[in-house]
Motif scaffolding. Structure first.
Motif, PDB file in Angstrom:
ATOM      1  N   GLU A  61       3.255   2.747 -10.199  1.00 34.28           N
ATOM      2  CA  GLU A  61       3.721   4.041  -9.693  1.00 34.28           C
ATOM      3  C   GLU A  61       5.067   4.430 -10.305  1.00 34.28           C
ATOM      4  OE1 GLU A  61       2.171   6.275  -7.235  1.00 34.28           O
ATOM      5  OE2 GLU A  61       0.451   5.100  -7.915  1.00 34.28           O
ATOM      6  N   GLY A  62       5.245   4.158 -11.582  1.00 38.89           N
ATOM      7  CA  GLY A  62       6.471   4.530 -12.284  1.00 38.89           C
ATOM      8  C   GLY A  62       7.660   3.616 -12.044  1.00 38.89           C
ATOM      9  N   LYS A  63       7.467   2.544 -11.291  1.00 36.42           N
ATOM     10  CA  LYS A  63       8.562   1.603 -11.004  1.00 36.42           C
ATOM     11  C   LYS A  63       8.168   0.202 -11.450  1.00 36.42           C
ATOM     12  CE  LYS A  63      10.225   4.072  -6.946  1.00 36.42           C
ATOM     13  NZ  LYS A  63      10.528   3.970  -5.513  1.00 36.42           N
ATOM     14  N   THR A  96       0.837  -1.205   0.000  1.00 29.43           N
ATOM     15  CA  THR A  96       0.000   0.000   0.000  1.00 29.43           C
ATOM     16  C   THR A  96       0.870   1.254   0.000  1.00 29.43           C
ATOM     17  OG1 THR A  96      -0.283  -0.139   2.404  1.00 29.43           O
ATOM     18  CG2 THR A  96      -2.036  -1.072   1.039  1.00 29.43           C
ATOM     19  N   ALA A  97       2.027   1.205   0.665  1.00 29.04           N
ATOM     20  CA  ALA A  97       2.948   2.344   0.659  1.00 29.04           C
ATOM     21  C   ALA A  97       3.496   2.599  -0.747  1.00 29.04           C
ATOM     22  CB  ALA A  97       4.093   2.105   1.637  1.00 29.04           C
ATOM     23  N   ALA A  98       3.556   1.547  -1.546  1.00 33.54           N
ATOM     24  CA  ALA A  98       4.038   1.669  -2.923  1.00 33.54           C
ATOM     25  C   ALA A  98       2.954   2.196  -3.866  1.00 33.54           C
ATOM     26  CB  ALA A  98       4.539   0.323  -3.417  1.00 33.54           C
ATOM     27  N   GLY A  99       1.769   2.480  -3.325  1.00 33.20           N
ATOM     28  CA  GLY A  99       0.703   3.054  -4.131  1.00 33.20           C
ATOM     29  C   GLY A  99      -0.384   2.089  -4.539  1.00 33.20           C
ATOM     30  N   ASN A 100      -0.284   0.853  -4.115  1.00 30.65           N
ATOM     31  CA  ASN A 100      -1.328  -0.118  -4.449  1.00 30.65           C
ATOM     32  C   ASN A 100      -2.539   0.067  -3.551  1.00 30.65           C
ATOM     33  OD1 ASN A 100       0.003  -1.990  -6.448  1.00 30.65           O
ATOM     34  ND2 ASN A 100       1.492  -2.040  -4.796  1.00 30.65           N
ATOM     35  N   LYS A 101      -3.693  -0.238  -4.106  1.00 25.30           N
ATOM     36  CA  LYS A 101      -4.932  -0.261  -3.327  1.00 25.30           C
ATOM     37  C   LYS A 101      -5.306  -1.728  -3.118  1.00 25.30           C
ATOM     38  CE  LYS A 101      -6.875   4.048  -5.160  1.00 25.30           C
ATOM     39  NZ  LYS A 101      -5.644   4.664  -5.522  1.00 25.30           N
TER      40      LYS A 101
END
Length: 72
Positions: free
Chosen positions: A53-55, A7-12
């Motif tokens: 998230e761009g990675k 979730t910190a990496a932008g996943n929901k």
């Protein structure tokens, strides 16, 4: 596995549930490297190609990535 890291990496939650994994623990079946390498389970994103998230997350088949999941 860390929900917090994902979730910190932008996943929901819906990034993985219910597309890849069922919501209730144990309902998806055992996690296997064969399935992951075939692009299922964790391998749906950890294939070395998917961009989040761009990675690009590490691929499950990458030789030096084993210790990222397999802890001693």
């Amino acid at each position: 596995f860390s929900h917090e890291k994902h979730t910190a990496a932008g996943n929901k939650c819906t990034s993985c549930h219910v597309k890849v994994f069922k919501m209730k623990k144990g309902q998806t079946g055992p996690l296997t490297m064969e399935k992951m390498k075939a692009g299922e389970q964790c391998g749906a994103c950890h294939n070395g190609k998917t961009v989040v998230e761009g990675k690009t997350p590490f691929g499950v088949a990458e030789g030096d990535s084993c210790v990222k999941c397999h802890k001693k």
